[in-house]
Design a protein around this motif. Structure first.
Motif, short mmCIF file in Angstrom:
data_model
loop_
_atom_site.label_atom_id
_atom_site.label_comp_id
_atom_site.label_asym_id
_atom_site.label_seq_id
_atom_site.Cartn_x
_atom_site.Cartn_y
_atom_site.Cartn_z
N GLN A 183 5.77 7.74 9.48
CA GLN A 183 6.00 7.09 8.20
C GLN A 183 6.30 5.62 8.39
N GLN A 240 0.84 -1.19 0.00
CA GLN A 240 0.00 0.00 0.00
C GLN A 240 0.88 1.24 0.00
N ASP A 241 0.54 2.19 -0.84
CA ASP A 241 1.24 3.47 -0.88
C ASP A 241 0.18 4.56 -0.89
N GLY A 242 -0.17 5.04 0.29
CA GLY A 242 -1.24 6.04 0.38
C GLY A 242 -2.57 5.46 -0.03
N ASP A 243 -3.22 6.08 -1.00
CA ASP A 243 -4.54 5.63 -1.44
C ASP A 243 -4.47 4.70 -2.65
N THR A 253 -7.29 -1.50 -1.71
CA THR A 253 -6.57 -1.79 -0.48
C THR A 253 -6.27 -3.28 -0.41
N LYS A 307 8.87 3.84 1.98
CA LYS A 307 7.56 4.44 2.29
C LYS A 307 6.47 3.51 1.76
#
Length: 311
Positions: free
Chosen positions: A284, A51-54, A73, A302
């Motif tokens: 983070q 997952q990277d943000g949305d 997701t 990240k």
């Protein structure tokens, strides 16, 4: 582009340099399709999904081959690295699992008789998928379906036992827990074993529905994440950490560093341990991979919720 550590060549799938191109894919009319941001032009061997943000990302080891999906997701990469399972949610709060072929862009919804199922986990051979499903008695159960979208079954469907965090123990058995007990089911849906979690790991750990348990390939170790230790002021609660239980000696060994919060854990069928963790100031999340001996590498600087393909 997110940086991936070059030290993973000895741990993850080796990949050659590949080319990507960008292409926009519109959702279907009812909006129930993840938006494919980037499309690979070559064959095979994605190594990691996270997952990277949305959005969720599937990537090769050198990051020169990537696919990303917006609005999705729970990324779960298949053992061969060719397919990706993920969860989509609609405005009414319904959740469903979809499967994408990462080369030809085809996306399809798993046909499950529920409006709330999520969290796909691939079997080691890539032929079946287990997941969490909410039944008509408001109880969480384990669903299993073949990767070709056939043969759906809900395990232990009639009991009042909640089953959280389903994972494959082996090709014929699935484990899940209800915060207090660790259950083992066969693929016919029969409950074949129940172990009290406190008897296994001790009473000093707090288990939540988002925590997971995994057996090692040889069945001699249990890998899990749980809350324990001191309350961290920044989190206002105890941090989750990754632990390994030796089932013969009953010894529990922490795997993730002290002070790290690890809300997500996954383990491949070839015993590589992926987890996402945060350290102070807990703003983070990074992604790590480890082996059963505790040798750990940072793989993504990240990201969260990682799953890995097999070697």
């Amino acid at each position: 582009m997110t940086k991936i550590s070059s030290t993973l060549f000895s741990i993850l799938i080796p990949c050659v340099a590949l080319i990507t191109s960008c292409s926009n894919s519109k959702p279907n009319e009812d909006g129930n399709k993840a938006i494919l941001d980037t499309v690979s032009l070559s064959n095979k061997n994605f190594a990691l999904a996270y997952q990277d943000g949305d959005k969720i990302v599937a990537t090769s080891i050198d990051t020169m081959k990537q696919i990303s999906f917006g609005g999705a997701t729970d990324p779960a990469i298949s053992p061969d690295g060719n397919k990706l399972a993920y969860t989509l949610s609609d405005l009414a709060g319904n959740r469903s699992i979809w499967i994408a072929d990462m080369e030809n862009k085809n996306q399809g919804k798993l046909q499950v008789n529920s409006n709330n199922y999520y969290g796909a986990v691939w079997s080691a051979d890539g032929n079946s998928i287990a997941f969490s499903v909410f039944n008509n008695k408001s109880v969480w159960k384990v669903g299993v379906i073949k990767a070709d979208n056939s043969g759906y079954i809900m395990l232990d469907s009639t009991s009042k036992i909640n089953a959280f965090g389903p994972n494959w123990k082996n090709e014929k058995e699935i484990i899940a827990h209800d915060l207090e007990n660790l259950y083992t089911f066969d693929l016919s849906g029969k409950l074949i074993d129940t172990k009290l979690i406190k008897t296994l790991i001790g009473s000093e750990y707090n288990i939540s529905s988002s925590n997971n348990f995994f057996y090692s390939k040889d069945g001699k170790k249990l890998i899990f994440n749980a809350a324990g230790g001191e309350v961290l002021p920044e989190l206002h609660e105890m941090a989750d950490a990754v632990y390994i239980l030796d089932l013969a000696s009953k010894k529990v060994t922490p795997l993730s560093p002290k002070g790290m919060h690890v809300p997500f854990l996954s383990v491949t069928a070839d015993d590589r341990i992926f987890y996402s963790g945060e350290v102070k100031p807990y703003t983070q999340s990074r992604i790590y991979v480890a082996d059963l001996n505790g040798n750990t590498k940072t793989v993504v600087d990240k990201g969260s919720n990682p799953t890995g393909a097999q070697k």
